[in-house]
Design an enzyme around this catalytic site. Structure first.
Site, short mmCIF file in Angstrom:
data_model
loop_
_atom_site.label_atom_id
_atom_site.label_comp_id
_atom_site.label_asym_id
_atom_site.label_seq_id
_atom_site.Cartn_x
_atom_site.Cartn_y
_atom_site.Cartn_z
CG HIS A 95 8.15 65.68 36.09
ND1 HIS A 95 8.54 65.50 37.20
CD2 HIS A 95 6.74 65.66 36.55
CE1 HIS A 95 7.64 65.03 38.28
NE2 HIS A 95 6.63 65.04 37.61
CD GLU A 165 3.98 67.87 38.73
OE1 GLU A 165 3.02 66.91 38.92
OE2 GLU A 165 5.07 67.53 38.59
P1 13P Z 1 2.27 62.15 42.73
O1 13P Z 1 0.88 62.38 42.26
O2 13P Z 1 2.85 60.73 42.95
O3 13P Z 1 2.78 63.01 44.07
O4 13P Z 1 3.29 62.82 41.79
C1 13P Z 1 3.01 64.14 41.08
C2 13P Z 1 3.94 64.15 39.97
O5 13P Z 1 5.00 64.30 40.01
C3 13P Z 1 3.01 64.21 38.72
O6 13P Z 1 3.84 64.69 37.78
#
Ligand code: 13P
Length: 264
Positions: A95, A165
């Site tokens: 992550h 992400e």
């Molecule tokens: P948010 O949905 O709060 O932007 O976070 C995304 C995230 O890092 C999920 O792993």
């Protein structure tokens, strides 16, 4: 294949009591969402207890972060083998918030390999910190994918889930545009096809690597909520979401699952 929604609670909520309440709400909402698969990733401290109290089949559990080593002097960390023993079926790997604290590409590769050997499904997170005009972000994603898949047999690529992400969309007001996600999904698949062919042709009794590369599930994460998620699912060429804030409040998560179930 059902749309997969992974609830990344991060370091929330503050108490076990609130964690139970949030879990109960998600459980109910998931039961009403026939077209979705829901995975909950609570803080590691809560995983075993939530798992043991849950007797349904609709939900699965993920660990937010775990080391590849089976034991050792790693104060404060948990291992993948301990996570498996606690009942998780999925592990979030790499992550952005872990990478920001120093997690390396090599560590993500080791975690993906160890997770697969434990029959835990890795959710490999990739994503650039910023978008510059020279399209270097594609290079960042390619490097993270190569390292993350380094220990994966080309005929088993499908056992890994990729979560894209972009760091600049995490914890913000708005998500990425679906058409930009679509472009990135094509790039991710192309990179995986290239990876699948790195060892040359496989024996005929193995699955066609290109086909398995094309079948890898891709999730989007970053400021997803009930407003933007349906368009992202229908136009973004993705198979699900990694959700932060909207998964940490019962009402928001309920709304998100309802909105997605209607279009999934
Ligand atoms: P948010 O949905 O709060 O932007 O976070 C995304 C995230 O890092 C999920 O792993």
């Amino acid at each position: 294949m059902k749309c997969l929604v992974v609830a990344n609670w991060k370091m929330n909520p503050a108490t076990w009591r609130e964690a139970r309440q949030l879990f109960e709400a998600i459980k109910k909402a998931a039961d009403r969402s026939a077209h979705l698969s829901v995975v909950v990733a609570p803080p590691s401290l809560y995983v075993r207890s939530l798992r043991e109290r849950y007797h349904g089949r609709r939900l699965a559990f993920a660990i937010q972060h775990a080391r590849a080593e089976t034991q050792g002097a790693h104060t404060g960390d948990v291992s993948l083998i301990q996570s498996k023993d606690a009942g998780v079926q999925y592990a979030i790997v790499g992550h952005a918030e872990r990478r920001a604290q120093g997690e390396t590409d090599d560590e993500t590769g080791a975690q993906v390999g160890e997770a697969l050997s434990l029959k835990v499904t890795p959710i490999l997170c990739v994503g650039e910190a910023e978008r510059t005009s020279d399209a270097m972000y594609f290079e960042v994603v390619r490097r993270q994918l190569r390292a993350g898949f380094a220990q994966v047999d080309p005929s088993h690529l499908q056992r890994v889930i990729v979560a894209y992400e972009p760091v600049w969309a995490i914890g913000k007001q708005s998500a990425m545009r679906p058409r930009d996600m679509h472009e990135m999904a094509i790039f991710i698949r192309k990179t995986l096809v290239d990876l699948s062919m790195r060892n040359g042709p496989l024996p005929t009794n193995k699955k066609e690597p290109t086909a398995t590369a094309m079948g890898v599930r891709i999730l989007y994460g970053g400021s997803i909520d009930e407003q933007n998620a349906p368009a992202m699912l229908t136009e973004g060429d993705i198979q699900g979401f990694l959700v932060g804030r909207a998964s940490q409040e019962s009402a928001r998560m309920r709304a998100l699952l309802q909105a997605l179930d209607a279009v999934a």
